[in-house]
Scaffold this active site. Structure first.
Site, PDB file in Angstrom:
ATOM      1  N   HIS A   1     -14.063 -45.355  -0.366  1.00  0.00           N
ATOM      2  CA  HIS A   1     -13.077 -44.802  -0.166  1.00  0.00           C
ATOM      3  C   HIS A   1     -12.726 -45.421   1.253  1.00  0.00           C
ATOM      4  O   HIS A   1     -13.125 -45.377   2.901  1.00  0.00           O
ATOM      5  CB  HIS A   1     -12.678 -42.961   0.750  1.00  0.00           C
ATOM      6  CG  HIS A   1     -12.004 -42.640   1.624  1.00  0.00           C
ATOM      7  ND1 HIS A   1     -12.213 -41.120   2.100  1.00  0.00           N
ATOM      8  CD2 HIS A   1     -10.876 -42.473   1.750  1.00  0.00           C
ATOM      9  CE1 HIS A   1     -10.472 -40.803   2.427  1.00  0.00           C
ATOM     10  NE2 HIS A   1      -9.451 -41.789   2.066  1.00  0.00           N
TER      11      HIS A   1
ATOM     12  N   ASP B   1     -17.352 -43.762   2.573  1.00  0.00           N
ATOM     13  CA  ASP B   1     -15.832 -43.713   3.931  1.00  0.00           C
ATOM     14  C   ASP B   1     -15.771 -45.168   4.430  1.00  0.00           C
ATOM     15  O   ASP B   1     -17.512 -45.326   5.235  1.00  0.00           O
ATOM     16  CB  ASP B   1     -15.822 -42.427   4.807  1.00  0.00           C
ATOM     17  CG  ASP B   1     -15.783 -41.431   3.767  1.00  0.00           C
ATOM     18  OD1 ASP B   1     -14.566 -41.444   3.034  1.00  0.00           O
ATOM     19  OD2 ASP B   1     -16.747 -40.277   3.937  1.00  0.00           O
TER      20      ASP B   1
ATOM     21  N   GLY C   1     -13.892 -30.431   4.316  1.00  0.00           N
ATOM     22  CA  GLY C   1     -13.911 -29.328   4.708  1.00  0.00           C
ATOM     23  C   GLY C   1     -14.268 -28.622   2.934  1.00  0.00           C
ATOM     24  O   GLY C   1     -13.806 -26.867   2.604  1.00  0.00           O
TER      25      GLY C   1
ATOM     26  N   SER D   1     -20.455 -37.011   0.170  1.00  0.00           N
ATOM     27  CA  SER D   1     -19.465 -37.943   1.377  1.00  0.00           C
ATOM     28  C   SER D   1     -20.975 -38.390   2.159  1.00  0.00           C
ATOM     29  O   SER D   1     -21.863 -38.068   3.080  1.00  0.00           O
ATOM     30  CB  SER D   1     -18.831 -37.770   2.148  1.00  0.00           C
ATOM     31  OG  SER D   1     -18.290 -38.504   3.215  1.00  0.00           O
TER      32      SER D   1
ATOM     33  N   MET E   1     -10.900 -46.279   4.052  1.00  0.00           N
ATOM     34  CA  MET E   1      -9.220 -45.841   5.520  1.00  0.00           C
ATOM     35  C   MET E   1      -9.206 -47.175   5.822  1.00  0.00           C
ATOM     36  O   MET E   1      -9.031 -46.679   7.450  1.00  0.00           O
ATOM     37  CB  MET E   1     -10.069 -44.566   6.304  1.00  0.00           C
ATOM     38  CG  MET E   1      -9.963 -43.801   5.129  1.00  0.00           C
ATOM     39  SD  MET E   1     -11.348 -42.347   6.011  1.00  0.00           S
ATOM     40  CE  MET E   1     -12.390 -42.428   5.302  1.00  0.00           C
TER      41      MET E   1
ATOM     42  N   HIS F   1     -20.084 -40.816  -2.753  1.00  0.00           N
ATOM     43  CA  HIS F   1     -18.449 -41.498  -1.847  1.00  0.00           C
ATOM     44  C   HIS F   1     -19.509 -42.334  -0.967  1.00  0.00           C
ATOM     45  O   HIS F   1     -19.529 -41.982   0.451  1.00  0.00           O
ATOM     46  CB  HIS F   1     -17.805 -40.176  -1.817  1.00  0.00           C
ATOM     47  CG  HIS F   1     -16.549 -40.297  -0.700  1.00  0.00           C
ATOM     48  ND1 HIS F   1     -15.363 -40.502  -2.410  1.00  0.00           N
ATOM     49  CD2 HIS F   1     -16.447 -39.880  -0.040  1.00  0.00           C
ATOM     50  CE1 HIS F   1     -14.422 -40.184  -1.022  1.00  0.00           C
ATOM     51  NE2 HIS F   1     -14.921 -40.451   0.131  1.00  0.00           N
TER      52      HIS F   1
ATOM     53  N   ASP G   1     -10.824 -34.187  -1.265  1.00  0.00           N
ATOM     54  CA  ASP G   1     -12.079 -34.731   0.519  1.00  0.00           C
ATOM     55  C   ASP G   1     -11.519 -33.783   1.353  1.00  0.00           C
ATOM     56  O   ASP G   1     -10.456 -34.427   1.706  1.00  0.00           O
ATOM     57  CB  ASP G   1     -11.305 -36.303   0.362  1.00  0.00           C
ATOM     58  CG  ASP G   1     -12.375 -36.546   1.364  1.00  0.00           C
ATOM     59  OD1 ASP G   1     -13.657 -35.921   1.581  1.00  0.00           O
ATOM     60  OD2 ASP G   1     -12.928 -37.846   1.524  1.00  0.00           O
TER      61      ASP G   1
ATOM     62  N   MET H   1      -6.923 -35.452   0.490  1.00  0.00           N
ATOM     63  CA  MET H   1      -6.863 -35.530   1.312  1.00  0.00           C
ATOM     64  C   MET H   1      -7.085 -33.634   1.995  1.00  0.00           C
ATOM     65  O   MET H   1      -5.668 -33.715   1.827  1.00  0.00           O
ATOM     66  CB  MET H   1      -6.999 -36.627   2.515  1.00  0.00           C
ATOM     67  CG  MET H   1      -6.913 -37.788   1.773  1.00  0.00           C
ATOM     68  SD  MET H   1      -9.105 -37.865   1.838  1.00  0.00           S
ATOM     69  CE  MET H   1      -9.603 -37.331   3.897  1.00  0.00           C
TER      70      MET H   1
ATOM     71  N   MET I   1     -13.883 -47.093   7.548  1.00  0.00           N
ATOM     72  CA  MET I   1     -12.886 -47.250   8.336  1.00  0.00           C
ATOM     73  C   MET I   1     -12.509 -48.379   9.424  1.00  0.00           C
ATOM     74  O   MET I   1     -13.428 -48.189   9.573  1.00  0.00           O
ATOM     75  CB  MET I   1     -12.888 -45.285   9.577  1.00  0.00           C
ATOM     76  CG  MET I   1     -13.436 -43.789   8.682  1.00  0.00           C
ATOM     77  SD  MET I   1     -13.739 -42.877   9.814  1.00  0.00           S
ATOM     78  CE  MET I   1     -14.755 -41.602   9.024  1.00  0.00           C
TER      79      MET I   1
END
Ligand code: DX5
Ligand code: ZN
Length: 214
Positions: free
Chosen positions: A64, A33, A175, A6, A66, A31, A173, A135, A35
């Protein structure tokens, strides 16, 4: 195991260097992200940055979103050169239509579930999706603690997919590291997303290899 580092955890002041590292690594996807500060309480990178890195990336981009009502951005995500567009179940008013529009735009479609959304919500779309992203943290930030319930959730999703005509891949996705990744692999995950575990590692390529080996 397929691995999708990511970009959120990368050094944004050295995206050239980070892309060189990823291109020469065993990663399978990149990946990315996105947002909007509304669906999640944070803002990350947007289309101008994705467009700038796309020509540098030799791995397919998994974007991804969000973002509330991601239908608004399907054309822009496609124009960035994305291979796959992941939208949140919770952010789509008409998920079935959104998935169709993503496919019509020539991309693979993925649907993402927040930690509090049960796998059963996907029963009526599972045969229409190329991928489901579970998630394992609440979306919006890197470096959060893995939510252990996600392991059982992956197993439930594996069961749903295997008992249908769906060929959807299972991506996880949040942790993810070598320990949580091992349990996710046993539960039936196909793709692991990892931000901090890769980019904060002394040797990011070795960290990617360690997930690949699961
Ligand atoms: C969080 C993002 C993740 C994030 C994961 O909202 O979707 O992709 O980068 O970061 P780590 O791997 O550090 O939990
Ligand atoms: Zn993500």
């Amino acid at each position: 195991m397929l691995v999708a580092p990511s970009l959120l955890a990368a050094d944004f002041a050295d995206l050239h260097g980070e892309m060189d590292m990823l291109n020469s690594s065993s990663a399978d996807y990149l990946h990315v992200d996105v947002m909007d500060g509304m669906f999640v309480p944070n803002i990350s990178i947007g289309f101008p940055v994705i467009k700038a890195i796309a020509p540098l990336a030799s791995k397919p981009m998994d974007v991804h979103m969000m973002v509330i009502e991601p239908d608004r951005f399907i054309g822009q995500v496609r124009d960035c050169g994305a291979h796959l567009m992941n939208v949140h179940y919770e952010a789509c008013r008409h998920l079935n239509r959104t998935l169709q529009l993503i496919k019509d735009a020539g991309m693979k479609c993925g649907v993402t579930l927040n930690p509090a959304t049960p796998v059963s919500m996907l029963e009526d779309v599972i045969e229409d999706v190329d991928l489901v992203l579970i998630m394992s943290v609440n979306p919006g930030f890197g470096g959060q603690k893995f939510i252990r319930e996600s392991i059982k959730k992956v197993a439930r999703l594996r069961n749903l997919i295997d008992n249908s005509a769906s060929k959807a891949l299972i991506e996880v996705d949040g942790g993810v590291n070598a320990e949580t990744g091992k349990e996710l692999a046993q539960a039936g995950a196909d793709i692991l997303v990892a931000g901090s575990y890769v980019f904060r590692a002394p040797d990011p390529k070795l960290a990617i290899d360690s997930l690949k080996a699961l």
